[in-house]
Scaffold this motif. Structure first.
Motif, mmCIF file in Angstrom:
data_model
loop_
_atom_site.group_PDB
_atom_site.id
_atom_site.type_symbol
_atom_site.label_atom_id
_atom_site.label_comp_id
_atom_site.label_asym_id
_atom_site.label_seq_id
_atom_site.Cartn_x
_atom_site.Cartn_y
_atom_site.Cartn_z
ATOM 1 N N CYS A 32 3.846 -11.214 12.491
ATOM 2 C CA CYS A 32 3.170 -12.165 11.617
ATOM 3 C C CYS A 32 3.526 -11.874 10.170
ATOM 4 C CB CYS A 32 1.650 -12.096 11.807
ATOM 5 S SG CYS A 32 1.099 -12.655 13.419
ATOM 6 N N THR A 33 4.135 -12.838 9.508
ATOM 7 C CA THR A 33 4.507 -12.706 8.105
ATOM 8 C C THR A 33 3.744 -13.744 7.278
ATOM 9 O OG1 THR A 33 6.356 -14.241 8.328
ATOM 10 C CG2 THR A 33 6.806 -11.905 8.741
ATOM 11 N N LEU A 34 3.745 -13.542 5.962
ATOM 12 C CA LEU A 34 3.063 -14.489 5.083
ATOM 13 C C LEU A 34 3.725 -15.862 5.137
ATOM 14 C CD1 LEU A 34 0.854 -14.931 2.982
ATOM 15 C CD2 LEU A 34 2.449 -14.126 1.220
ATOM 16 N N ASN A 68 -1.197 -10.397 1.102
ATOM 17 C CA ASN A 68 -1.932 -10.176 2.344
ATOM 18 C C ASN A 68 -2.183 -11.511 3.042
ATOM 19 O OD1 ASN A 68 -4.750 -9.890 3.861
ATOM 20 N ND2 ASN A 68 -3.799 -7.867 3.778
ATOM 21 N N ARG A 69 -1.810 -11.603 4.294
ATOM 22 C CA ARG A 69 -1.927 -12.857 5.030
ATOM 23 C C ARG A 69 -3.384 -13.260 5.248
ATOM 24 N NH1 ARG A 69 1.650 -9.680 7.615
ATOM 25 N NH2 ARG A 69 0.169 -9.245 9.278
ATOM 26 N N VAL A 129 -10.918 -13.597 -6.933
ATOM 27 C CA VAL A 129 -10.626 -12.238 -6.484
ATOM 28 C C VAL A 129 -9.345 -12.198 -5.653
ATOM 29 C CG1 VAL A 129 -11.437 -10.317 -5.047
ATOM 30 C CG2 VAL A 129 -13.029 -11.494 -6.568
ATOM 31 N N PHE A 130 -9.218 -13.118 -4.698
ATOM 32 C CA PHE A 130 -8.083 -13.058 -3.775
ATOM 33 C C PHE A 130 -6.770 -13.542 -4.397
ATOM 34 C CE2 PHE A 130 -11.588 -13.068 -0.617
ATOM 35 C CZ PHE A 130 -11.236 -11.915 0.040
ATOM 36 N N THR A 131 -6.831 -14.189 -5.559
ATOM 37 C CA THR A 131 -5.593 -14.609 -6.229
ATOM 38 C C THR A 131 -5.241 -13.721 -7.409
ATOM 39 O OG1 THR A 131 -6.853 -16.200 -7.580
ATOM 40 C CG2 THR A 131 -5.821 -17.025 -5.556
ATOM 41 N N LEU A 191 -7.162 -0.943 2.932
ATOM 42 C CA LEU A 191 -7.200 -2.407 2.873
ATOM 43 C C LEU A 191 -7.444 -3.006 4.251
ATOM 44 C CD1 LEU A 191 -6.842 -4.992 1.186
ATOM 45 C CD2 LEU A 191 -4.389 -4.864 1.714
ATOM 46 N N GLU A 192 -6.754 -2.486 5.275
ATOM 47 C CA GLU A 192 -6.928 -3.013 6.626
ATOM 48 C C GLU A 192 -8.349 -2.781 7.131
ATOM 49 O OE1 GLU A 192 -4.950 -4.947 7.887
ATOM 50 O OE2 GLU A 192 -3.028 -4.558 6.935
ATOM 51 N N LYS A 193 -8.903 -1.601 6.853
ATOM 52 C CA LYS A 193 -10.286 -1.327 7.264
ATOM 53 C C LYS A 193 -11.250 -2.277 6.566
ATOM 54 C CE LYS A 193 -9.870 3.594 8.412
ATOM 55 N NZ LYS A 193 -10.327 4.963 8.062
#
Length: 340
Positions: free
Chosen positions: A131-133, A50-51, A40-42, A220-222
């Protein structure tokens, strides 16, 4: 004496069977859950940059490594009746080295996820941009190198003693493990960091409507903040008992010359080890239970990406002979993940 010996033998047999059953069950659930996390995350475009998703991906890889270590221990237990650390000095050291690498990586990836969400949801623009990836990748690489070096140094001090089995043999490392490694490095430090920053991130995300962010980014953040908060709560509940147990075992090893006490210690070890294994299994199931949006994303990846891709590959030969315009390519759903 014979009745006491038979009782201790029964306890050891029960703890062995318990370890085997729990090991097999957690291995199946752990491999499936962490593999789906990676998928899912890839695969979803919304997570690739998203970091926090990057940290969860590394955590899932670490969890998979720990699952294979766990199933290896389960197989050895089914063959020898124990984890075989008392039979081979190399396996004694290697098991604890790999277990510590996985534990440090998993624990601190959870911390990094919570810290990252705090900065990502902060109302100050400069903190959000801090904060960056790329920075996250550098930090993760440096920490994993530290975890490997630290675990090799500490794990190499494990040795087999005739009456106690595979235990720490160096007094300095025993003191270090008692007063720093277990209570602080993988105890209160990650618990405090993860708990504090996940609560602060949750406080930030409640006021995220005031920030000038796109709707997709807000959703997405929530979603990720809620997932990280629930993961941290379960992490704290599962970590504290095992850390307490490890501190006790290092300082009060039970001799095999005391059959009843040794049998009880084997049973307690099996119970607390199973609690620790659950920590590397449960992240995907926490996400899918508490996030309806994540459930839809999993469904999208499995049904509209993986299944459609397999269907496209299977039908590709027929398409060369007789083209069918009804067959959808695997890229036909690439845009839909943005809208979930």
């Amino acid at each position: 004496m014979s009745s006491s010996s038979s009782v201790s033998d029964g306890i050891i047999k029960f703890s062995t069977q318990y370890s085997i059953y729990i090991g097999c069950i957690t291995f199946c659930f752990g491999v499936i859950g962490n593999a789906l996390n990676l998928l899912v995350f890839t695969q979803l475009k919304v997570f690739r940059t998203n970091r926090c998703a990057f940290y969860i991906t590394i955590e899932s890889i670490s969890n998979l490594m720990y699952q294979f270590l766990s199933i290896t221990t389960t197989i050895l237990t089914s063959i020898y009746g124990d984890d075989a650390t008392e039979r081979s000095s190399i396996w004694c050291k290697f098991k604890y080295i790999l277990a510590q690498i996985c534990a440090l990586t998993t624990f601190y990836m959870i911390c990094f996820s919570a810290v990252d969400q705090f900065f990502s949801t902060n109302h100050r623009f400069n903190l959000r941009q801090m904060c960056t990836l790329k920075l996250g990748r550098y930090i993760s690489f440096i920490f994993i190198c530290f975890a490997i070096i630290h675990s090799i140094a500490l794990g190499s001090s494990f040795d087999i003693q005739p009456t106690f089995g595979c235990v720490l043999s160096n007094y300095v490392w025993i003191e270090y493990s008692t007063f720093f490694f277990y209570p602080i490095l993988i105890g209160f430090l990650p618990i405090i960091i993860a708990s504090s920053f996940s609560i602060l991130a949750y406080h930030n995300v409640r006021h995220i409507l005031r920030q000038q962010l796109p709707i997709v980014r807000r959703k997405l953040e929530k979603q990720i903040t809620a997932m990280v908060l629930m993961r941290v709560i379960v992490f704290v509940c599962l970590t504290l008992p095992y850390i307490t147990y490890r501190i006790y075992v290092i300082n009060v090893p039970i001799s095999q010359s005391l059959p009843m006490a040794y049998a009880i210690s084997r049973l307690i070890q099996a119970i607390f080890t199973s609690i620790n294994i659950i920590n590397s299994v449960i992240n995907f199931y926490i996400f899918i239970i508490f996030s309806s949006r994540f459930r839809r994303q999993v469904k999208l990846v499995l049904v509209k990406k993986c299944w459609q891709r397999c269907k496209y590959w299977c039908c590709s030969i027929n398409n060369r002979v007789e083209p069918d315009n009804n067959i959808e390519t695997p890229n036909s759903h690439m845009e839909s993940d943005e809208n979930i």
